[in-house]
Design a protein around this motif. Structure first.
Motif, PDB file in Angstrom:
ATOM      1  N   PRO A   1       0.712  -0.627  -0.056  1.00  0.00           N
ATOM      2  CA  PRO A   1       0.035   0.098   0.341  1.00  0.00           C
ATOM      3  C   PRO A   1       0.695   1.444  -0.232  1.00  0.00           C
ATOM      4  CG  PRO A   1      -0.029  -1.092   2.293  1.00  0.00           C
ATOM      5  CD  PRO A   1       0.687  -1.903   1.538  1.00  0.00           C
ATOM      6  N   LEU A   2       0.011   2.418  -0.248  1.00  0.00           N
ATOM      7  CA  LEU A   2       0.648   3.350  -0.364  1.00  0.00           C
ATOM      8  C   LEU A   2       0.627   4.349   1.592  1.00  0.00           C
ATOM      9  CD1 LEU A   2       1.798   6.121  -1.821  1.00  0.00           C
ATOM     10  CD2 LEU A   2      -0.938   7.180  -1.144  1.00  0.00           C
ATOM     11  N   ARG A   3       2.525   4.529   1.050  1.00  0.00           N
ATOM     12  CA  ARG A   3       2.731   4.423   3.111  1.00  0.00           C
ATOM     13  C   ARG A   3       1.987   6.016   2.596  1.00  0.00           C
ATOM     14  NH1 ARG A   3       4.861   0.826   6.028  1.00  0.00           N
ATOM     15  NH2 ARG A   3       5.118   2.435   7.714  1.00  0.00           N
ATOM     16  N   LEU A   4       1.150   6.626   3.633  1.00  0.00           N
ATOM     17  CA  LEU A   4       0.652   8.329   3.686  1.00  0.00           C
ATOM     18  C   LEU A   4       1.022   9.095   5.617  1.00  0.00           C
ATOM     19  CD1 LEU A   4      -1.281  10.542   2.420  1.00  0.00           C
ATOM     20  CD2 LEU A   4      -3.449   9.071   4.063  1.00  0.00           C
ATOM     21  N   SER A   5       2.030   9.880   5.510  1.00  0.00           N
ATOM     22  CA  SER A   5       1.426  10.492   6.374  1.00  0.00           C
ATOM     23  C   SER A   5       0.884  11.501   6.276  1.00  0.00           C
ATOM     24  CB  SER A   5       3.163  10.733   7.141  1.00  0.00           C
ATOM     25  OG  SER A   5       4.063   9.727   7.034  1.00  0.00           O
TER      26      SER A   5
ATOM     27  N   ALA B   1       2.912  18.715  15.514  1.00  0.00           N
ATOM     28  CA  ALA B   1       1.617  18.209  15.762  1.00  0.00           C
ATOM     29  C   ALA B   1       1.691  17.757  17.054  1.00  0.00           C
ATOM     30  CB  ALA B   1       0.869  17.846  14.781  1.00  0.00           C
ATOM     31  N   LEU B   2      -0.193  16.568  17.041  1.00  0.00           N
ATOM     32  CA  LEU B   2      -0.296  15.638  18.147  1.00  0.00           C
ATOM     33  C   LEU B   2       0.252  14.795  18.048  1.00  0.00           C
ATOM     34  CD1 LEU B   2      -3.370  17.239  19.295  1.00  0.00           C
ATOM     35  CD2 LEU B   2      -1.376  17.333  20.257  1.00  0.00           C
ATOM     36  N   SER B   3       1.001  13.674  18.558  1.00  0.00           N
ATOM     37  CA  SER B   3       0.968  12.929  18.539  1.00  0.00           C
ATOM     38  C   SER B   3       0.095  11.717  17.475  1.00  0.00           C
ATOM     39  CB  SER B   3       1.945  11.726  19.470  1.00  0.00           C
ATOM     40  OG  SER B   3       0.604  11.905  20.087  1.00  0.00           O
TER      41      SER B   3
ATOM     42  N   VAL C   1      -9.656   4.106   9.718  1.00  0.00           N
ATOM     43  CA  VAL C   1      -8.441   4.745   8.411  1.00  0.00           C
ATOM     44  C   VAL C   1      -6.476   4.894   9.156  1.00  0.00           C
ATOM     45  CG1 VAL C   1      -7.131   5.605   6.920  1.00  0.00           C
ATOM     46  CG2 VAL C   1      -9.193   4.800   6.792  1.00  0.00           C
ATOM     47  N   ALA C   2      -6.780   5.714  10.817  1.00  0.00           N
ATOM     48  CA  ALA C   2      -5.539   6.025  10.660  1.00  0.00           C
ATOM     49  C   ALA C   2      -5.203   5.882  11.634  1.00  0.00           C
ATOM     50  CB  ALA C   2      -5.865   7.331  12.629  1.00  0.00           C
ATOM     51  N   GLN C   3      -6.365   3.837  11.916  1.00  0.00           N
ATOM     52  CA  GLN C   3      -5.278   2.611  12.626  1.00  0.00           C
ATOM     53  C   GLN C   3      -3.906   1.698  11.785  1.00  0.00           C
ATOM     54  OE1 GLN C   3      -7.290   1.713  16.311  1.00  0.00           O
ATOM     55  NE2 GLN C   3      -9.024   3.498  15.549  1.00  0.00           N
ATOM     56  N   LEU C   4      -4.649   2.231  10.893  1.00  0.00           N
ATOM     57  CA  LEU C   4      -3.365   1.145   9.708  1.00  0.00           C
ATOM     58  C   LEU C   4      -2.282   1.648   9.824  1.00  0.00           C
ATOM     59  CD1 LEU C   4      -5.886   1.606   6.586  1.00  0.00           C
ATOM     60  CD2 LEU C   4      -5.714  -0.245   7.877  1.00  0.00           C
ATOM     61  N   PRO C   5      -1.572   0.462   9.805  1.00  0.00           N
ATOM     62  CA  PRO C   5      -0.033   0.297   9.997  1.00  0.00           C
ATOM     63  C   PRO C   5       0.772   1.172   8.806  1.00  0.00           C
ATOM     64  CG  PRO C   5      -0.986  -1.785   9.069  1.00  0.00           C
ATOM     65  CD  PRO C   5      -2.544  -1.306   9.075  1.00  0.00           C
ATOM     66  N   HIS C   6       0.261   1.080   7.468  1.00  0.00           N
ATOM     67  CA  HIS C   6       1.321   2.246   6.953  1.00  0.00           C
ATOM     68  C   HIS C   6       0.447   3.695   7.115  1.00  0.00           C
ATOM     69  CE1 HIS C   6      -2.617   0.468   4.709  1.00  0.00           C
ATOM     70  NE2 HIS C   6      -2.986   1.474   3.728  1.00  0.00           N
ATOM     71  N   VAL C   7      -0.624   4.426   8.062  1.00  0.00           N
ATOM     72  CA  VAL C   7      -1.009   5.273   7.568  1.00  0.00           C
ATOM     73  C   VAL C   7      -0.507   6.006   8.640  1.00  0.00           C
ATOM     74  CG1 VAL C   7      -3.352   7.391   7.932  1.00  0.00           C
ATOM     75  CG2 VAL C   7      -2.905   5.472   6.224  1.00  0.00           C
ATOM     76  N   GLN C   8      -0.171   7.340   9.011  1.00  0.00           N
ATOM     77  CA  GLN C   8       0.182   8.117  10.375  1.00  0.00           C
ATOM     78  C   GLN C   8      -0.721   9.398   9.808  1.00  0.00           C
ATOM     79  OE1 GLN C   8       3.825   9.886  10.647  1.00  0.00           O
ATOM     80  NE2 GLN C   8       3.475   9.269  12.600  1.00  0.00           N
ATOM     81  N   LEU C   9      -1.533   9.890  10.840  1.00  0.00           N
ATOM     82  CA  LEU C   9      -2.179  10.690  11.081  1.00  0.00           C
ATOM     83  C   LEU C   9      -2.443  11.847  12.293  1.00  0.00           C
ATOM     84  CD1 LEU C   9      -5.277  12.548   9.973  1.00  0.00           C
ATOM     85  CD2 LEU C   9      -6.096  11.078  11.039  1.00  0.00           C
ATOM     86  N   GLN C  10      -1.831  12.365  12.099  1.00  0.00           N
ATOM     87  CA  GLN C  10      -1.529  13.687  13.039  1.00  0.00           C
ATOM     88  C   GLN C  10      -2.210  14.824  13.159  1.00  0.00           C
ATOM     89  OE1 GLN C  10       2.736  13.037  12.488  1.00  0.00           O
ATOM     90  NE2 GLN C  10       2.984  14.215  15.223  1.00  0.00           N
ATOM     91  N   LEU C  11      -2.509  15.842  14.371  1.00  0.00           N
ATOM     92  CA  LEU C  11      -3.287  17.028  14.100  1.00  0.00           C
ATOM     93  C   LEU C  11      -2.894  17.810  14.884  1.00  0.00           C
ATOM     94  CD1 LEU C  11      -6.839  15.758  15.357  1.00  0.00           C
ATOM     95  CD2 LEU C  11      -6.593  16.102  12.940  1.00  0.00           C
ATOM     96  N   LEU C  12      -3.198  19.105  13.989  1.00  0.00           N
ATOM     97  CA  LEU C  12      -1.794  20.400  14.400  1.00  0.00           C
ATOM     98  C   LEU C  12      -3.925  21.166  15.120  1.00  0.00           C
ATOM     99  CD1 LEU C  12      -0.347  21.883  11.099  1.00  0.00           C
ATOM    100  CD2 LEU C  12       0.476  21.147  13.384  1.00  0.00           C
TER     101      LEU C  12
END
Length: 204
Positions: free
Chosen positions: A84-88, A186-188, A116-127
């Motif tokens: 999969p695409l690795r998305l940050s 951003a937040l963790s 989706v944020a809990q998928l291993p290849h997705v990293q989601l951070q909020l500002l």
């Protein structure tokens, strides 16, 4: 990418620059994105995609609207392909507070983001708003990186009427550095999930 070129079926509908973008996205290994006003296309629900598309292209016939939403959902295949695409993604808190499509659509979108944020290849951070003014407030951007190192990274800046593609080493370094700074402010990912849940509760 699985089914590369699927977007050719929508040729008459997608402007050439959007085709270029989809093509890059489908070939990329990683994407790093800052979004300041809307949920990134790869993370949108159908309801949210429809509301955003309708708002940005006022007066679009329903058939065309349906097709554009289909295109947006089809793009999300890159997150399910192998590999999969690795998305940050770094999202401004405003993105989640702005009620696109009304409360029900937004609640569904927030819950989708949490999953989706809990998928291993997705990293989601909020500002969070508490960060104040931050680097990158200049507007959204995406940095694509590709499987072969000989392929240069590409930065895509989205403007209302066109997209700008940057490949100069200086630009790439500036945006990569800006993205690292954004991630640091951003937040963790864990705390970001907490904030999504809190915003969801606020909207009840």
């Amino acid at each position: 990418g699985g089914g590369a070129g699927w977007w050719h079926a929508y040729r008459g509908l997608i402007p050439p620059q959007y085709r270029d973008f989809i093509s890059l996205e489908s070939q990329a290994r990683t994407a790093r994105t800052l979004e300041t006003s809307v949920v990134p296309g790869l993370l949108q629900t159908a309801g949210y995609a429809r509301a955003v598309t309708r708002a940005s292209l006022d007066g679009l016939p329903t058939g065309q609207l349906d097709s554009l939403v289909e295109v947006r959902l089809a793009r999300q295949g890159v997150l399910r392909s192998d590999p999969p695409l690795r998305l940050s993604a770094v999202l401004d808190e405003a993105v989640l507070r702005r009620e696109v499509g009304g409360r029900r659509v937004m609640r569904e979108q927030l819950r989708h983001l949490s999953r989706v944020a809990q998928l291993p290849h997705v990293q989601l951070q909020l500002l969070p708003f508490s960060v104040g003014g931050y680097v990158g407030l200049t507007g959204p951007f995406v940095i694509f990186s590709f499987p072969t190192t000989s392929d240069l990274d590409v930065v895509v800046l989205d403007h209302l009427t066109s997209s700008l593609y940057l490949e100069r080493k200086e630009d790439l370094e500036a945006y990569s550095s800006a993205f690292r700074t954004l991630q640091a402010h951003a937040l963790s990912p864990e705390h970001s999930l907490d904030l999504i849940a809190a915003i969801d509760r606020d909207g009840q």
